[in-house]
Design a protein around this motif. Structure first.
Motif, PDB file in Angstrom:
ATOM      1  N   THR A  55     -10.866  14.424  10.412  1.00  0.00           N
ATOM      2  CA  THR A  55     -10.577  14.970   9.089  1.00  0.00           C
ATOM      3  C   THR A  55      -9.150  15.491   9.062  1.00  0.00           C
ATOM      4  OG1 THR A  55     -12.899  15.539   8.750  1.00  0.00           O
ATOM      5  CG2 THR A  55     -11.293  16.657   7.342  1.00  0.00           C
ATOM      6  N   TYR A  56      -8.346  14.966   8.140  1.00  0.00           N
ATOM      7  CA  TYR A  56      -6.918  15.236   8.044  1.00  0.00           C
ATOM      8  C   TYR A  56      -6.626  16.049   6.779  1.00  0.00           C
ATOM      9  CZ  TYR A  56      -6.686  11.337  11.363  1.00  0.00           C
ATOM     10  OH  TYR A  56      -6.862  10.511  12.446  1.00  0.00           O
ATOM     11  N   LEU A  57      -6.218  17.308   6.914  1.00  0.00           N
ATOM     12  CA  LEU A  57      -5.781  18.115   5.772  1.00  0.00           C
ATOM     13  C   LEU A  57      -4.346  17.712   5.477  1.00  0.00           C
ATOM     14  CD1 LEU A  57      -6.344  20.477   3.780  1.00  0.00           C
ATOM     15  CD2 LEU A  57      -5.343  21.991   5.508  1.00  0.00           C
ATOM     16  N   CYS A  58      -4.120  17.082   4.310  1.00  0.00           N
ATOM     17  CA  CYS A  58      -2.792  16.526   4.070  1.00  0.00           C
ATOM     18  C   CYS A  58      -2.534  16.213   2.605  1.00  0.00           C
ATOM     19  CB  CYS A  58      -2.625  15.242   4.878  1.00  0.00           C
ATOM     20  SG  CYS A  58      -3.819  13.957   4.421  1.00  0.00           S
ATOM     21  N   ASN A  59      -1.259  15.927   2.337  1.00  0.00           N
ATOM     22  CA  ASN A  59      -0.812  15.339   1.079  1.00  0.00           C
ATOM     23  C   ASN A  59       0.163  14.236   1.484  1.00  0.00           C
ATOM     24  OD1 ASN A  59       1.672  15.550  -1.118  1.00  0.00           O
ATOM     25  ND2 ASN A  59      -0.363  15.428  -2.022  1.00  0.00           N
ATOM     26  N   ILE A  60      -0.259  12.994   1.367  1.00  0.00           N
ATOM     27  CA  ILE A  60       0.545  11.859   1.804  1.00  0.00           C
ATOM     28  C   ILE A  60       1.381  11.360   0.635  1.00  0.00           C
ATOM     29  CG2 ILE A  60       0.479   9.508   2.700  1.00  0.00           C
ATOM     30  CD1 ILE A  60      -2.251  10.200   3.953  1.00  0.00           C
ATOM     31  N   SER A  61       2.671  11.156   0.886  1.00  0.00           N
ATOM     32  CA  SER A  61       3.568  10.638  -0.138  1.00  0.00           C
ATOM     33  C   SER A  61       4.085   9.277   0.300  1.00  0.00           C
ATOM     34  CB  SER A  61       4.738  11.603  -0.341  1.00  0.00           C
ATOM     35  OG  SER A  61       5.601  11.108  -1.340  1.00  0.00           O
ATOM     36  N   ILE A  62       3.895   8.277  -0.560  1.00  0.00           N
ATOM     37  CA  ILE A  62       4.381   6.923  -0.302  1.00  0.00           C
ATOM     38  C   ILE A  62       5.377   6.589  -1.401  1.00  0.00           C
ATOM     39  CG2 ILE A  62       3.792   4.488  -0.146  1.00  0.00           C
ATOM     40  CD1 ILE A  62       2.521   5.984   2.105  1.00  0.00           C
ATOM     41  N   VAL A  63       6.590   6.221  -1.011  1.00  0.00           N
ATOM     42  CA  VAL A  63       7.596   5.818  -1.981  1.00  0.00           C
ATOM     43  C   VAL A  63       7.837   4.331  -1.796  1.00  0.00           C
ATOM     44  CG1 VAL A  63       9.963   6.095  -2.774  1.00  0.00           C
ATOM     45  CG2 VAL A  63       8.667   8.087  -1.997  1.00  0.00           C
ATOM     46  N   GLY A  64       7.693   3.587  -2.872  1.00  0.00           N
ATOM     47  CA  GLY A  64       7.845   2.137  -2.790  1.00  0.00           C
ATOM     48  C   GLY A  64       8.936   1.632  -3.703  1.00  0.00           C
ATOM     49  N   THR A  65       8.961   0.343  -3.899  1.00  0.00           N
ATOM     50  CA  THR A  65       9.943  -0.289  -4.757  1.00  0.00           C
ATOM     51  C   THR A  65       9.241  -1.253  -5.700  1.00  0.00           C
ATOM     52  OG1 THR A  65      10.282  -2.139  -3.285  1.00  0.00           O
ATOM     53  CG2 THR A  65      11.668  -0.210  -2.920  1.00  0.00           C
ATOM     54  N   VAL A  66       9.961  -1.718  -6.698  1.00  0.00           N
ATOM     55  CA  VAL A  66       9.406  -2.719  -7.597  1.00  0.00           C
ATOM     56  C   VAL A  66       9.735  -4.105  -7.053  1.00  0.00           C
ATOM     57  CG1 VAL A  66       9.310  -1.314  -9.660  1.00  0.00           C
ATOM     58  CG2 VAL A  66      11.415  -2.504  -9.124  1.00  0.00           C
ATOM     59  N   ASN A  67       9.388  -4.337  -5.811  1.00  0.00           N
ATOM     60  CA  ASN A  67       9.642  -5.601  -5.117  1.00  0.00           C
ATOM     61  C   ASN A  67       8.315  -6.329  -4.984  1.00  0.00           C
ATOM     62  OD1 ASN A  67      10.103  -7.640  -3.306  1.00  0.00           O
ATOM     63  ND2 ASN A  67      11.177  -6.391  -1.814  1.00  0.00           N
ATOM     64  N   SER A  68       8.166  -7.445  -5.651  1.00  0.00           N
ATOM     65  CA  SER A  68       6.887  -8.152  -5.628  1.00  0.00           C
ATOM     66  C   SER A  68       6.763  -9.133  -4.474  1.00  0.00           C
ATOM     67  CB  SER A  68       6.687  -8.905  -6.949  1.00  0.00           C
ATOM     68  OG  SER A  68       7.720  -9.851  -7.099  1.00  0.00           O
ATOM     69  N   SER A  69       7.773  -9.215  -3.599  1.00  0.00           N
ATOM     70  CA  SER A  69       7.729 -10.211  -2.526  1.00  0.00           C
ATOM     71  C   SER A  69       7.753  -9.566  -1.138  1.00  0.00           C
ATOM     72  CB  SER A  69       8.910 -11.171  -2.674  1.00  0.00           C
ATOM     73  OG  SER A  69      10.122 -10.456  -2.592  1.00  0.00           O
ATOM     74  N   ILE A  70       7.168  -8.369  -0.995  1.00  0.00           N
ATOM     75  CA  ILE A  70       7.197  -7.672   0.287  1.00  0.00           C
ATOM     76  C   ILE A  70       6.381  -8.421   1.335  1.00  0.00           C
ATOM     77  CG2 ILE A  70       6.461  -5.585   1.483  1.00  0.00           C
ATOM     78  CD1 ILE A  70       7.394  -4.004  -0.906  1.00  0.00           C
ATOM     79  N   GLY A  71       5.182  -8.864   0.980  1.00  0.00           N
ATOM     80  CA  GLY A  71       4.359  -9.639   1.896  1.00  0.00           C
ATOM     81  C   GLY A  71       4.113  -8.946   3.217  1.00  0.00           C
ATOM     82  N   GLU A  72       4.492  -9.613   4.302  1.00  0.00           N
ATOM     83  CA  GLU A  72       4.202  -9.092   5.633  1.00  0.00           C
ATOM     84  C   GLU A  72       4.985  -7.822   5.968  1.00  0.00           C
ATOM     85  OE1 GLU A  72       5.672 -11.427   9.024  1.00  0.00           O
ATOM     86  OE2 GLU A  72       6.707 -12.637   7.546  1.00  0.00           O
ATOM     87  N   TYR A  73       5.948  -7.454   5.163  1.00  0.00           N
ATOM     88  CA  TYR A  73       6.765  -6.284   5.457  1.00  0.00           C
ATOM     89  C   TYR A  73       6.284  -5.033   4.715  1.00  0.00           C
ATOM     90  CZ  TYR A  73       9.576 -10.217   6.929  1.00  0.00           C
ATOM     91  OH  TYR A  73       9.986 -11.381   7.497  1.00  0.00           O
ATOM     92  N   GLY A  74       5.039  -5.022   4.299  1.00  0.00           N
ATOM     93  CA  GLY A  74       4.468  -3.887   3.593  1.00  0.00           C
ATOM     94  C   GLY A  74       3.892  -2.851   4.543  1.00  0.00           C
ATOM     95  N   ILE A  75       3.161  -1.891   3.978  1.00  0.00           N
ATOM     96  CA  ILE A  75       2.528  -0.819   4.750  1.00  0.00           C
ATOM     97  C   ILE A  75       1.022  -0.917   4.576  1.00  0.00           C
ATOM     98  CG2 ILE A  75       2.156   1.674   4.885  1.00  0.00           C
ATOM     99  CD1 ILE A  75       4.971   2.111   4.003  1.00  0.00           C
ATOM    100  N   LYS A  76       0.302  -0.716   5.674  1.00  0.00           N
ATOM    101  CA  LYS A  76      -1.146  -0.594   5.596  1.00  0.00           C
ATOM    102  C   LYS A  76      -1.524   0.739   6.229  1.00  0.00           C
ATOM    103  CE  LYS A  76      -4.011  -3.029   8.226  1.00  0.00           C
ATOM    104  NZ  LYS A  76      -4.897  -4.125   8.719  1.00  0.00           N
TER     105      LYS A  76
END
Length: 142
Positions: free
Chosen positions: A59-80
Motif C-alpha cells: 500500500t503506497y500513500l502517494c500523489n503521482i504526477s505524470i506529465v506527457g505530451t500531445v505526441n501520438s506516436s510514442i509507441g514503445e517509448y511510453g510509460i507503463k
C-alpha cells in the motif's frame, strides 16, 4: 512493447518507507521515491526514454504526477505503471491519487484545458480514496 529494464519503486525508498508499504499500512508518504523512479525513465517519446515502473504488492500513500505530451506516436517509448496487488492510497491533502498533465512543445497545459498523455499505461492497481476529502473535485485519476 515498452523498452528498457523495469524500474522497481522500492529501490528508491528508505527502509522505513519499504516497511510501511510492504506491511500494507500506507501511512508514510512515498510520493518522492515514486517520482524519482519515474524520472529515471528519461525523456518519454524519444528512443532513450520510456519504460516500466513496477509497484510490488503493498500500500503506497502517494500523489503521482505524470506529465506527457500531445505526441501520438510514442509507441514503445511510453510509460507503463504496473501494480498488480498494489494499492495506491490517496493523501488526505490531495484531490487526486494520479494526476495527469500535458505539454505542447515543452509548455505545460494547465487544466481546465483538456490534456493528453499518449503512451501511458496504468495497470493492476487498486485505488484507495477513503482518506481523501469528500468533494466533487476529488478523483482517483485526474
Amino acid at each position: 512493447m515498452i523498452q528498457g529494464t523495469p524500474v522497481n519503486v522500492l529501490d528508491f525508498m528508505s527502509d522505513a518507507q519499504k516497511a510501511d508499504v510492504l506491511s500494507n499500512a500506507g501511512t508514510v508518504d512515498v510520493t518522492a521515491p515514486i517520482a524519482a523512479a519515474i524520472a529515471t525513465l528519461g525523456l518519454v517519446g524519444t528512443p532513450t526514454g520510456g519504460g516500466v515502473v513496477m509497484f510490488p504488492k503493498g500500500t503506497y500513500l502517494c500523489n503521482i504526477s505524470i506529465v506527457g505530451t500531445v505526441n501520438s506516436s510514442i509507441g514503445e517509448y511510453g510509460i507503463k505503471l504496473s501494480g498488480y496487488g498494489a494499492t495506491l492510497k490517496g493523501k488526505p491533502t490531495e484531490s487526486s491519487v494520479i494526476q495527469i498533465g500535458g505539454a505542447v512543445a515543452g509548455t505545460p497545459i494547465v487544466p481546465p484545458i483538456n490534456t493528453y498523455v499518449n503512451g501511458l499505461r496504468i495497470e493492476g492497481f487498486t485505488i484507495d480514496m477513503t482518506g481523501m476529502p469528500a468533494a466533487a473535485s476529488t478523483y482517483g485519476i485526474a
